[in-house]
Enzyme design. Sequence first.
Site, PDB file in Angstrom:
ATOM      1  N   LYS A 205       1.172  -0.918  -0.182  1.00 31.44           N
ATOM      2  CA  LYS A 205      -0.118  -0.126  -0.093  1.00 31.44           C
ATOM      3  C   LYS A 205       1.013   1.223  -0.379  1.00 31.44           C
ATOM      4  CE  LYS A 205      -3.377   2.504   0.157  1.00 31.44           C
ATOM      5  NZ  LYS A 205      -4.200   2.327  -0.192  1.00 31.44           N
ATOM      6  N   CYS A 258      -5.131  10.050   1.817  1.00 24.82           N
ATOM      7  CA  CYS A 258      -4.596   9.014   1.845  1.00 24.82           C
ATOM      8  C   CYS A 258      -2.766   9.613   1.062  1.00 24.82           C
ATOM      9  CB  CYS A 258      -5.285   7.820   1.067  1.00 24.82           C
ATOM     10  SG  CYS A 258      -6.486   7.222   1.271  1.00 24.82           S
TER      11      CYS A 258
HETATM   12  N1  LIG Z   1     -11.820   6.568   1.657  1.00 23.73           N
HETATM   13  C1  LIG Z   1     -10.728   6.140   1.118  1.00 23.73           C
HETATM   14  O1  LIG Z   1     -10.546   6.003   0.239  1.00 23.73           O
HETATM   15  C2  LIG Z   1     -10.145   4.648   1.227  1.00 23.73           C
HETATM   16  C3  LIG Z   1      -8.843   4.063   0.459  1.00 23.73           C
HETATM   17  C4  LIG Z   1      -7.997   3.411   0.800  1.00 23.73           C
HETATM   18  C5  LIG Z   1      -7.654   3.410   2.027  1.00 23.73           C
HETATM   19  N2  LIG Z   1      -8.686   3.636   3.695  1.00 23.73           N
HETATM   20  C6  LIG Z   1      -7.690   4.153   4.731  1.00 23.73           C
HETATM   21  O2  LIG Z   1      -8.902   3.618   5.444  1.00 23.73           O
HETATM   22  C7  LIG Z   1      -8.199   4.007   6.350  1.00 23.73           C
HETATM   23  C8  LIG Z   1     -10.413   4.680   7.140  1.00 23.73           C
HETATM   24  O3  LIG Z   1     -10.172   6.131   5.943  1.00 23.73           O
HETATM   25  P1  LIG Z   1     -11.466   6.823   6.025  1.00 23.73           P
HETATM   26  O4  LIG Z   1     -11.381   7.165   4.553  1.00 23.73           O
HETATM   27  O5  LIG Z   1     -12.152   4.961   5.782  1.00 23.73           O
HETATM   28  O6  LIG Z   1     -11.502   7.041   7.012  1.00 23.73           O
HETATM   29  P2  LIG Z   1     -12.826   7.653   7.696  1.00 23.73           P
HETATM   30  O7  LIG Z   1     -12.877   9.248   8.130  1.00 23.73           O
HETATM   31  O8  LIG Z   1     -14.239   7.733   6.445  1.00 23.73           O
HETATM   32  O9  LIG Z   1     -13.985   6.785   8.190  1.00 23.73           O
HETATM   33  C9  LIG Z   1     -12.690   7.144  10.151  1.00 23.73           C
HETATM   34  C10 LIG Z   1     -14.266   6.466  11.046  1.00 23.73           C
HETATM   35  O10 LIG Z   1     -13.920   5.743  11.904  1.00 23.73           O
HETATM   36  C11 LIG Z   1     -14.093   6.556  12.808  1.00 23.73           C
HETATM   37  N3  LIG Z   1     -13.161   5.812  14.236  1.00 23.73           N
HETATM   38  C12 LIG Z   1     -12.463   7.053  14.503  1.00 23.73           C
HETATM   39  N4  LIG Z   1     -11.965   7.082  15.875  1.00 23.73           N
HETATM   40  C13 LIG Z   1     -12.617   5.495  15.922  1.00 23.73           C
HETATM   41  C14 LIG Z   1     -12.486   4.454  17.281  1.00 23.73           C
HETATM   42  N5  LIG Z   1     -11.164   5.071  17.917  1.00 23.73           N
HETATM   43  N6  LIG Z   1     -13.010   3.343  17.354  1.00 23.73           N
HETATM   44  C15 LIG Z   1     -14.291   3.211  16.392  1.00 23.73           C
HETATM   45  N7  LIG Z   1     -14.187   4.166  15.236  1.00 23.73           N
HETATM   46  C16 LIG Z   1     -13.838   5.121  15.049  1.00 23.73           C
HETATM   47  C17 LIG Z   1     -15.116   7.894  12.618  1.00 23.73           C
HETATM   48  O11 LIG Z   1     -16.348   8.327  13.704  1.00 23.73           O
HETATM   49  C18 LIG Z   1     -14.927   7.300  11.361  1.00 23.73           C
HETATM   50  O12 LIG Z   1     -16.621   7.004  11.259  1.00 23.73           O
HETATM   51  C19 LIG Z   1      -7.383   4.942   7.185  1.00 23.73           C
HETATM   52  O13 LIG Z   1      -6.487   4.074   6.901  1.00 23.73           O
HETATM   53  C20 LIG Z   1      -7.170   4.964   5.020  1.00 23.73           C
HETATM   54  O14 LIG Z   1      -6.094   5.515   4.923  1.00 23.73           O
HETATM   55  C21 LIG Z   1      -9.078   4.900   2.793  1.00 23.73           C
END
Ligand SMILES: NC(=O)c1ccc[n+]([C@@H]2O[C@H](COP(=O)([O-])OP(=O)(O)OC[C@H]3O[C@@H](n4cnc5c(N)ncnc54)[C@H](O)[C@@H]3O)[C@@H](O)[C@H]2O)c1
Length: 393
Positions: A205, A258
């Site tokens: 990644k 990201c």
């Molecule tokens: N969004 C994308 O397109 C994408 C793509 C690839 C990888 N990722 C990876 O996925 C991961 C999450 O990203 P995302 O886009 O879903 O973020 P996001 O901000 O959309 O969502 C994160 C969620 O986690 C919750 N949260 C925060 N702290 C928490 C805790 N301690 N316990 C439980 N829930 C908690 C928040 O309330 C939120 O709903 C990151 O590492 C990101 O790099 C995201």
Amino acid sequence: MDISVIGLGKAGLPLAAIIADSGFNVTGIDLDSKKCELINSGENPIPEEPGLESLIKKYGGKSLRAFTDYCSASNCKAYIIIVPLFINEFREPDFRTLKGAVKSVGKMLKKGDLVVVETTVPPLTTEELVLRWLEEESGMHLGEFYLAHSPERIMSGNCISRLREFPKVIGGVDKKSGIVAFEMYRKFIPNLHLVSSARVAEFVKNIEGCYRDVNIALANELYKIAEELGIEFYESREHANHEYCHLLLPSTGVGGHCIPVYPWFLIKEMERKGKDEFADLLRKSREINDKMIEYWANKIVIACLKIDKPLNKITICIKGITYRKGVKELFHSRNMALAKLLADKGFRISIYDEMFTREEIEKLGLAWGDPDLADLTFDPFDLKIKLNAQKNV
Ligand SMILES: NC(=O)c1ccc[n+]([C@@H]2O[C@H](COP(=O)([O-])OP(=O)(O)OC[C@H]3O[C@@H](n4cnc5c(N)ncnc54)[C@H](O)[C@@H]3O)[C@@H](O)[C@H]2O)c1
């Protein structure tokens, strides 16, 4: 087997929905109580994600249930952690959210449970930090539970199709963990690849993010050079690209959670090891991409000189403030930064964005504006500057 997904965000919720669609009971944990309520009543909190709505409608409150309280997941056999990991003002990874989530899982871990980290992390995080936090909280050692990493490779706007088709990798911190995780994941991820270790899965990644950042920096640099030399860039790129040359598109920079973040994982790690020069290209690419807003601000200012008005009376409409077209996300948005930079130069800036209503834009403390009424419009997604006389510059 019941599976828990910790973090029901843009990445976690589609994954939870796909797991439910494969016949599992999914216990989602998220700190956002409003989001949990919506999911439990079958309503999709991420309406812009195609295909998610029907899954949430079908499974929300039934086989996919969301809670704010970690204890609700205590009967699960597998815990998938997909909370965000940001960098701080010094561009160091800020592990607080991940640590909190891992420790909460550690407290309820039972013999034979599996933990999979999907959050994108710097290499070795799973086998060093996550393992230590789990062992500390659970009082167990690896072997009594299993631990693996499987980076989420979706893109907002394509999450469901990516989870169903795109190759996903998974690797354990030890051999047994890898096998246990692979066997479970392949029940809901069709295109799954077991790699030799969690650190390989993490690095996959990291590589992908760095490749895109460096490639976009190269596109931005070549775009500037082409402009300077009076060469049609897009035509050149179209003919230059082939199987072994795949130049991405120039832009106002790179935003979102990201791509602008992951290169720093490696840059900072090399700095810690006193090997700064190993990450020179990554650092320079970050700088090139972040500075693109200055390049575009200059071009816009030059275009403004053609308008017969004092500069501080000119209205500029920025036609898009999200970090990427079609994704309602402002995190590290370079288009937002560009709007601010121009406002700081004394221009009257208005914003139009198809992803936001006028009220939403005004709630952000920005002025909404009709692009047709501005003296100049800049569309950051197709990099076009347009004077109100409809003249492309
Ligand atoms: N969004 C994308 O397109 C994408 C793509 C690839 C990888 N990722 C990876 O996925 C991961 C999450 O990203 P995302 O886009 O879903 O973020 P996001 O901000 O959309 O969502 C994160 C969620 O986690 C919750 N949260 C925060 N702290 C928490 C805790 N301690 N316990 C439980 N829930 C908690 C928040 O309330 C939120 O709903 C990151 O590492 C990101 O790099 C995201």
